[in-house]
Design an enzyme around this catalytic site. Structure first.
Site: not given
Ligand code: WQD
Length: 332
Positions: A124, A148, A152
């Protein structure tokens, strides 16, 4: 000879099974159904017109994995099986370390015993932590903010050490950026249990009316519009990246970013989803989510150079396909 796909009924695993079969590979799936449903197997068989051997086993169960390797002959393994909920990993760290580390060790150990040399691991972009963007594969990894992410990074090191000790092993560590979207048929896609943590599944559930509004986590980041910037990649592009990694497998440990190289802010994402699907997504800005970084996007030149792979689909395709899947599969 087949390719063993662990976690093959999960979101990325299932799309990779489709991409592998399309390229003529025989596939065997091992999945314990802890975060997936058996119906995905039927959907995969419908999509591919193949009967796909399925083993409901836990990859940390050494005896079960050994029996599987007695029953089937593998030319390579793609190891997706693992827990992936960032927040849960903070509350239940031992569950994450136990499952994600032991499954990788067990599988690699049996591959070594059986002489299966090609090993592709789901890593990741989270392993880059708060490095400078674009993230490239030569960067020193920084601590991640959750167990998590640490699993990785640790699995990457474990597999790297295995290659040090056993030079003919062929390991690819694939660092995924933000996989979203679905197969364009709508037959398979992302179906998280409970309230989604990730942006796209949350938005599609706001779009169906299941959830009232999106919370945008922070608009005070040092980014052009203040919201977090991520490199979203269509899950079918990601799946094809695994096929490319398999086809270009070679001795040693090789790390590849699988992303598009393009950063998109949360507000740009919402605007694109609304425009493509003609649905309004109500949202409100709330404080930052703990552990989030301002920017995450890939330098994708290595995968292009060495795997001859680049992502072909854009954010419009991702929004269209994710919404198509949600419409066809949401229960309410
Ligand atoms: C994307 C953007 C949030 C939800 C995570 C894990 C990574 C990988 C994928 C897993 C960010 C913003 C999100 C919401 C928001 N792991 N957001 N409101 O955090 O980049 O990655 O998922 O399987 O290891 O860390 O992805 O989709 O959660 O967030 O504003 O309700 O959307 O702050 O900027 P992230 P995400």
């Amino acid at each position: 000879m087949s390719i063993l796909v662990t976690g093959g009924l999960g979101f990325i695993g299932s799309h990779t099974v489709v991409a592998l079969i399309k390229e003529g590979y025989k596939v065997v799936i091992a999945d314990n159904l802890s975060n997936s449903k058996i119906e995905v197997l039927n959907a995969l068989e419908n999509l591919t017109n193949e009967t796909i051997p399925f083993y409901q086993i836990d990859v940390i169960d050494e005896d079960a994995v050994s029996r599987l390797f007695e029953n089937q002959k593998f030319s390579g393994v793609i190891h997706f099986a693992g827990y992936k909920a960032v927040g849960e990993s903070v509350n239940e760290p031992l569950k994450y370390y136990r499952n994600n580390l032991l499954s990788t060790i067990t599988l690699a150990n049996i591959c070594q015993k059986k002489g299966v040399k090609k090993f592709i691991f789901s890593s990741s972009a989270t392993v880059y932590g708060s490095n400078r963007v674009p993230f490239d594969e030569t960067m020193q990894l920084l601590p991640t903010t959750n167990p998590y992410g640490e699993t990785k990074a640790m699995c990457e090191r474990i597999l790297g050490d295995l290659v040090q000790a056993n030079g003919d092993f062929e390991v690819a560590l694939l660092r995924y950026f933000n996989p979203i979207g679905a197969h364009p048929s709508g037959g398979i896609g992302e179906a998280p249990n409970g309230i989604p943590n990730n942006l796209m599944p949350f938005i599609t559930q706001v779009a169906t009316g299941k959830l009232k509004e999106l919370q945008v986590f922070g608009d005070d980041y040092p980014t052009p519009d203040g919201t977090g910037v991520r490199d979203y990649i269509h899950v079918m592009d990601l799946a094809e990246g695994h096929v490319a990694a398999l086809e270009n497998s070679k001795p040693g440990v090789h790390i590849y970013n699988l992303g598009t190289g393009k950063g998109t802010s949360v507000l740009e994402f919402i605007e694109t989803f609304e425009r493509v699907n003609k649905i309004k997504i109500p949202y409100k800005v709330v404080p930052r989510r703990v552990g989030d970084v301002a920017y995450s996007y890939a330098d994708v030149s290595k995968a292009k150079r060495e795997l001859n792979w680049t992502a072909k689909r854009n954010l419009e395709h991702m929004c269209r396909d994710a919404w198509n899947f949600e419409k066809l599969n949401s229960k309410d």
